[in-house]
Design a protein around this motif. Structure first.
Motif, short mmCIF file in Angstrom:
data_model
loop_
_atom_site.label_atom_id
_atom_site.label_comp_id
_atom_site.label_asym_id
_atom_site.label_seq_id
_atom_site.Cartn_x
_atom_site.Cartn_y
_atom_site.Cartn_z
N GLU A 1 -9.72 -2.53 10.80
CA GLU A 1 -9.61 -1.07 10.73
C GLU A 1 -8.40 -0.56 11.50
OE1 GLU A 1 -11.27 1.32 9.05
OE2 GLU A 1 -12.24 -0.34 8.00
N MET A 2 -7.89 -1.36 12.45
CA MET A 2 -6.73 -0.93 13.23
C MET A 2 -5.42 -1.12 12.48
SD MET A 2 -7.61 -2.23 17.10
CE MET A 2 -7.71 -3.97 16.62
N ALA A 3 -5.46 -1.91 11.40
CA ALA A 3 -4.23 -2.21 10.67
C ALA A 3 -3.73 -0.99 9.89
CB ALA A 3 -4.45 -3.38 9.72
N GLU A 4 -2.42 -0.84 9.83
CA GLU A 4 -1.83 0.29 9.11
C GLU A 4 -2.17 0.25 7.62
OE1 GLU A 4 0.13 3.92 9.10
OE2 GLU A 4 -0.41 2.64 10.82
N HIS A 5 -2.17 -0.97 7.05
CA HIS A 5 -2.47 -1.04 5.61
C HIS A 5 -3.91 -0.63 5.31
CE1 HIS A 5 -2.70 -5.54 6.80
NE2 HIS A 5 -3.93 -5.06 6.85
N THR A 6 -4.83 -0.87 6.25
CA THR A 6 -6.21 -0.43 6.05
C THR A 6 -6.31 1.08 6.04
OG1 THR A 6 -6.98 -2.42 7.19
CG2 THR A 6 -8.58 -0.67 6.87
N GLN A 7 -5.61 1.71 6.98
CA GLN A 7 -5.61 3.17 7.01
C GLN A 7 -4.96 3.75 5.76
OE1 GLN A 7 -7.33 4.87 9.35
NE2 GLN A 7 -7.93 2.78 9.87
N ASN A 8 -3.94 3.05 5.26
CA ASN A 8 -3.33 3.50 4.00
C ASN A 8 -4.33 3.45 2.86
OD1 ASN A 8 -0.88 3.84 5.31
ND2 ASN A 8 -0.03 1.88 4.63
N LEU A 9 -5.09 2.35 2.79
CA LEU A 9 -6.06 2.18 1.71
C LEU A 9 -7.21 3.19 1.82
CD1 LEU A 9 -6.29 -1.72 1.50
CD2 LEU A 9 -5.24 -0.18 -0.16
N ARG A 10 -7.55 3.55 3.04
CA ARG A 10 -8.60 4.56 3.22
C ARG A 10 -8.17 5.90 2.60
NH1 ARG A 10 -13.60 2.52 4.43
NH2 ARG A 10 -13.52 1.07 6.19
N GLN A 11 -6.87 6.16 2.62
CA GLN A 11 -6.37 7.41 2.08
C GLN A 11 -6.06 7.29 0.59
OE1 GLN A 11 -3.45 10.12 4.20
NE2 GLN A 11 -2.04 9.18 2.71
N ASP A 12 -5.53 6.13 0.18
CA ASP A 12 -5.13 5.93 -1.22
C ASP A 12 -5.40 4.48 -1.57
OD1 ASP A 12 -3.83 5.54 -3.68
OD2 ASP A 12 -2.22 6.95 -3.19
N PRO A 13 -6.38 4.20 -2.42
CA PRO A 13 -6.79 2.81 -2.68
C PRO A 13 -5.84 2.03 -3.57
CG PRO A 13 -8.07 4.29 -4.06
CD PRO A 13 -7.24 5.16 -3.16
N THR B 1 0.85 -1.19 0.00
CA THR B 1 0.00 0.00 0.00
C THR B 1 0.89 1.24 0.00
OG1 THR B 1 -0.15 -0.09 2.43
CG2 THR B 1 -1.92 -1.14 1.17
N VAL B 2 0.25 2.39 -0.16
CA VAL B 2 0.98 3.66 -0.14
C VAL B 2 0.88 4.24 1.27
CG1 VAL B 2 1.20 5.95 -1.17
CG2 VAL B 2 0.39 4.03 -2.57
N ALA B 3 2.01 4.36 1.95
CA ALA B 3 2.02 4.74 3.36
C ALA B 3 1.56 6.18 3.57
CB ALA B 3 3.42 4.56 3.93
N ARG B 4 0.88 6.38 4.70
CA ARG B 4 0.53 7.74 5.13
C ARG B 4 1.75 8.43 5.73
NH1 ARG B 4 -3.57 7.19 9.51
NH2 ARG B 4 -2.22 5.42 10.06
N GLU B 5 2.59 7.62 6.41
CA GLU B 5 3.75 8.18 7.09
C GLU B 5 4.88 7.13 7.10
OE1 GLU B 5 6.07 10.91 8.76
OE2 GLU B 5 3.97 11.28 8.23
N PRO B 6 6.02 7.44 6.49
CA PRO B 6 6.33 8.63 5.68
C PRO B 6 5.47 8.65 4.41
CG PRO B 6 8.34 7.46 6.32
CD PRO B 6 7.20 6.55 6.61
N LEU C 1 -1.74 -5.73 -9.49
CA LEU C 1 -1.78 -4.30 -9.20
C LEU C 1 -3.17 -3.76 -9.49
CD1 LEU C 1 1.10 -5.02 -10.89
CD2 LEU C 1 1.63 -2.74 -10.06
N GLY C 2 -3.67 -2.90 -8.62
CA GLY C 2 -5.00 -2.34 -8.84
C GLY C 2 -5.41 -1.41 -7.73
N THR C 3 -6.71 -1.34 -7.50
CA THR C 3 -7.26 -0.49 -6.45
C THR C 3 -8.20 -1.33 -5.59
OG1 THR C 3 -9.03 0.22 -7.94
CG2 THR C 3 -7.08 1.63 -7.79
N ALA C 4 -8.27 -0.97 -4.31
CA ALA C 4 -9.07 -1.73 -3.36
C ALA C 4 -10.24 -0.91 -2.85
CB ALA C 4 -8.20 -2.17 -2.17
N ALA C 5 -11.33 -1.62 -2.56
CA ALA C 5 -12.52 -0.97 -2.01
C ALA C 5 -13.26 -1.96 -1.12
CB ALA C 5 -13.44 -0.47 -3.12
N VAL C 6 -13.96 -1.45 -0.14
CA VAL C 6 -14.75 -2.31 0.74
C VAL C 6 -15.87 -2.96 -0.07
CG1 VAL C 6 -16.26 -2.37 2.76
CG2 VAL C 6 -14.22 -0.91 2.76
N VAL C 7 -16.08 -4.25 0.17
CA VAL C 7 -17.12 -5.00 -0.55
C VAL C 7 -18.50 -4.49 -0.14
CG1 VAL C 7 -18.15 -7.29 -0.83
CG2 VAL C 7 -15.65 -7.04 -0.77
#
Length: 262
Positions: free
Chosen positions: A68-80, A38-43, A105-111
């Motif tokens: 929802e507590m996972a870092e990769h989930t928060q990353n996807l919320r910002q950049d899918p 995923t694309v990190a929020r920080e850095p 490679l692609g984009t993710a979204a909640v089912v």
């Protein structure tokens, strides 16, 4: 006078082989690891990799079950945008670069709610451990819409796979039976494999042959002889889908070779 180096004969390829899309779909349903990028929020903007068990739905989309507590989930919320590396499990001492892998490679979204049950079944088929937590309130199912696929089948085999071809491909139905069938053929039917290589495969110089692999379409042999060592692929009389069908097809190959030799 030094002997001239022996060259390997050209491979003999008869009949159909699995496409790279089929090989990749088969790999994805086997004994594998999943690594989510995923694309990190920080850095900000840094690639972030994490362990990601998954399942594959009928259309070839990975289904993730993530908290929802996972870092990769928060990353996807910002950049899918994301990628999923699916790599074969490597046994101790084996070369990891010789193993197969596929990167989606692609984009993710909640089912969506009305698709959740089908997505849940797909995820659990690939990751039965999720049965413990898949219905927890802080976990959601995510679908990755695949836009690009890079397949590497070990040394010397790699390609970009068309997403539509990936979506339509189906895993090889005999992948789970192949190892046992190959072991049996090599242990108990070496003479028959040699006959198939000589007669059906045209390797009349061969003095021995062994089974390398098999799939729904055919049998791969490694033939050794005066011309060197090379691959020989022969098709089954008809496609196979089960272990018993592999046995029947193997017997028919031997019968056909004996009849052609007579």
């Amino acid at each position: 006078m030094a002997a001239e180096p022996r060259t390997s004969p050209d491979p003999v390829i008869l009949g159909q082989e699995p496409s790279d899309a089929e090989r990749a779909r088969t790999l994805a349903t086997g004994r594998v690891h999943g690594t989510l990028g995923t694309v990190a929020r920080e850095p900000q903007g840094t690639p972030f990799a994490s362990v990601a068990p998954f399942g594959i739905d009928e259309g070839g989309s990975p289904i993730l079950c993530i908290s929802e507590m996972a870092e990769h989930t928060q990353n996807l919320r910002q950049d899918p945008r994301c990628s999923l590396l699916i790599s074969e499990v490597v046994d101790e001492g084996a070369d990891p670069l010789a193993a197969g892998r596929v990167t989606l490679l692609g984009t993710a979204a909640v089912v969506a709610d009305d698709e959740r049950e089908a997505a849940k079944a797909a995820h659990l088929a690939g990751n039965p451990h999720a049965a413990y937590y898949v219905d927890f309130g802080d976990f959601h199912l995510w679908r990755v819409t695949v836009e690009s696929i890079r397949f590497v089948g070990g040394y010397g085999r790699m390609s970009w796979v068309d997403p539509a071809t990936w979506g339509a491909a189906r895993p090889d139905p005999v992948s789970g039976s192949a190892a046992g069938a190959i072991e049996h053929l090599n242990a108990d039917h070496a003479d028959s494999l040699l006959l198939i290589a000589q007669v059906t495969g045209g390797r009349t110089d061969a003095t021995s042959a062994s089974a390398l692999g098999l799939d729904r379409y055919g049998l791969d042999l490694l033939a050794h002889g005066e011309r060197g060592t090379g691959r020989v692929r022969v098709p089954w009389p008809t496609e196979v889908a089960t272990g018993p069908e592999i046995r029947t097809a193997s017997v028919e190959l031997v019968k056909a070779a004996r009849a052609a030799q007579a």
